[in-house]
Design a protein around this motif. Structure first.
Motif, mmCIF file in Angstrom:
data_model
loop_
_atom_site.group_PDB
_atom_site.id
_atom_site.type_symbol
_atom_site.label_atom_id
_atom_site.label_comp_id
_atom_site.label_asym_id
_atom_site.label_seq_id
_atom_site.Cartn_x
_atom_site.Cartn_y
_atom_site.Cartn_z
ATOM 1 N N ALA A 40 0.630 -1.977 -0.170
ATOM 2 C CA ALA A 40 0.109 -0.248 -0.102
ATOM 3 C C ALA A 40 0.906 1.591 0.109
ATOM 4 O O ALA A 40 0.351 2.049 -0.445
ATOM 5 N N ALA A 41 1.501 1.060 0.809
ATOM 6 C CA ALA A 41 2.746 2.463 0.821
ATOM 7 C C ALA A 41 3.760 2.467 -0.220
ATOM 8 O O ALA A 41 4.298 3.605 -1.035
ATOM 9 N N GLY A 42 3.967 1.829 -1.128
ATOM 10 C CA GLY A 42 4.658 1.359 -2.501
ATOM 11 C C GLY A 42 3.920 2.225 -3.449
ATOM 12 O O GLY A 42 4.620 2.267 -5.057
ATOM 13 N N LEU A 43 1.849 2.016 -3.411
ATOM 14 C CA LEU A 43 2.200 2.699 -4.202
ATOM 15 C C LEU A 43 2.529 4.589 -4.107
ATOM 16 O O LEU A 43 2.289 5.157 -5.518
ATOM 17 N N VAL A 44 2.437 4.507 -2.857
ATOM 18 C CA VAL A 44 2.914 6.526 -2.792
ATOM 19 C C VAL A 44 4.428 6.381 -3.643
ATOM 20 O O VAL A 44 4.759 7.115 -4.428
ATOM 21 N N VAL A 45 5.051 5.680 -2.200
ATOM 22 C CA VAL A 45 6.319 5.674 -2.609
ATOM 23 C C VAL A 45 6.571 5.459 -4.049
ATOM 24 O O VAL A 45 8.145 6.074 -4.291
ATOM 25 N N CYS B 14 -5.346 5.412 -0.704
ATOM 26 C CA CYS B 14 -6.525 5.014 0.126
ATOM 27 C C CYS B 14 -7.404 4.889 -0.110
ATOM 28 O O CYS B 14 -8.770 3.468 -0.087
ATOM 29 N N ARG B 15 -8.060 5.311 -1.653
ATOM 30 C CA ARG B 15 -9.100 4.874 -2.323
ATOM 31 C C ARG B 15 -8.842 3.378 -3.075
ATOM 32 O O ARG B 15 -10.195 2.533 -3.157
ATOM 33 N N ALA B 16 -7.776 3.054 -3.054
ATOM 34 C CA ALA B 16 -7.509 1.710 -4.118
ATOM 35 C C ALA B 16 -7.207 0.590 -3.094
ATOM 36 O O ALA B 16 -7.892 -0.270 -3.418
ATOM 37 N N THR B 17 -7.232 1.143 -1.869
ATOM 38 C CA THR B 17 -6.788 0.351 -0.520
ATOM 39 C C THR B 17 -7.936 0.343 0.101
ATOM 40 O O THR B 17 -7.887 -1.511 1.172
ATOM 41 N N GLY B 18 -9.127 1.447 -0.164
ATOM 42 C CA GLY B 18 -9.759 1.258 1.180
ATOM 43 C C GLY B 18 -8.932 1.125 3.171
ATOM 44 O O GLY B 18 -9.673 1.134 3.823
ATOM 45 N N THR C 167 -4.795 8.334 7.933
ATOM 46 C CA THR C 167 -3.783 8.328 8.569
ATOM 47 C C THR C 167 -2.982 6.949 8.927
ATOM 48 O O THR C 167 -1.480 7.678 8.858
ATOM 49 N N ALA C 168 -3.651 6.314 8.387
ATOM 50 C CA ALA C 168 -2.370 4.716 8.367
ATOM 51 C C ALA C 168 -2.591 4.737 7.071
ATOM 52 O O ALA C 168 -0.539 4.871 7.052
ATOM 53 N N MET C 169 -2.574 5.200 5.773
ATOM 54 C CA MET C 169 -1.212 5.982 4.902
ATOM 55 C C MET C 169 -0.524 6.347 4.715
ATOM 56 O O MET C 169 1.028 5.562 4.553
ATOM 57 N N SER C 170 -0.415 7.488 5.628
ATOM 58 C CA SER C 170 0.730 8.389 5.902
ATOM 59 C C SER C 170 1.138 7.964 6.159
ATOM 60 O O SER C 170 2.715 7.908 6.217
ATOM 61 N N ARG C 171 1.203 7.538 7.828
ATOM 62 C CA ARG C 171 2.202 6.612 8.493
ATOM 63 C C ARG C 171 3.415 5.444 8.305
ATOM 64 O O ARG C 171 3.736 5.357 8.065
#
Length: 100
Positions: free
Chosen positions: A14-19, A29-33, A37-41
Motif C-alpha cells: 500500500a505504501a509502495g503505491l505512493v513511494v 487510500c481509495r485503491a486500498t480502502g 492516517t494509516a496510509m500516511s504513517r
C-alpha cells in the motif's frame, strides 16, 4: 466495530503505491480502502526504511526486517552474557570462601 489489522506485506504494498508508483496518498487510500492516517504513517515509515532508518514498529522492507532480527539476537546474547558473568562471579566467590 473492531480495529482492522493489516499484514506487513499489505502495508508495504500500500505504501509502495505512493513511494514507488507515484500515487497520491488519497489515490492510494481509495485503491486500498485504508484511511489516510494509516496510509500516511506507512508511507513515512517506508520512506524512512528506504533511507536506512530501522523503525520501532515492525519493519516493512526485508532489509530492515533482517536488521530487527539481528538486533533482537544481539539483545538476547547480551542478556545471556550478563547472566554468565554473574554466575561466574558467584561461583568464584564461593570457591574463594571454601578455599579459606
Amino acid at each position: 466495530m473492531g480495529r482492522r489489522t493489516f499484514t506487513k506485506e499489505f502495508k508495504r504494498e500500500a505504501a509502495g503505491l505512493v513511494v514507488d508508483q507515484g500515487y497520491s496518498i488519497a489515490e492510494a487510500c481509495r485503491a486500498t480502502g485504508v484511511g489516510s492516517t494509516a496510509m500516511s504513517r506507512w508511507v513515512k515509515q517506508l520512506q524512512g526504511e528506504y533511507g536506512g532508518v530501522t523503525p520501532k514498529a515492525q519493519a516493512l522492507t526485508p532489509e530492515q526486517q533482517r536488521i530487527q532480527e539481528l538486533e533482537e539476537q544481539v539483545r538476547k546474547l547480551e542478556r545471556e552474557k550478563s547472566i554468565l558473568k554473574k554466575a561466574t562471579a558467584l561461583l568464584m566467590s564461593d570457591d574463594l570462601k571454601s578455599s579459606r
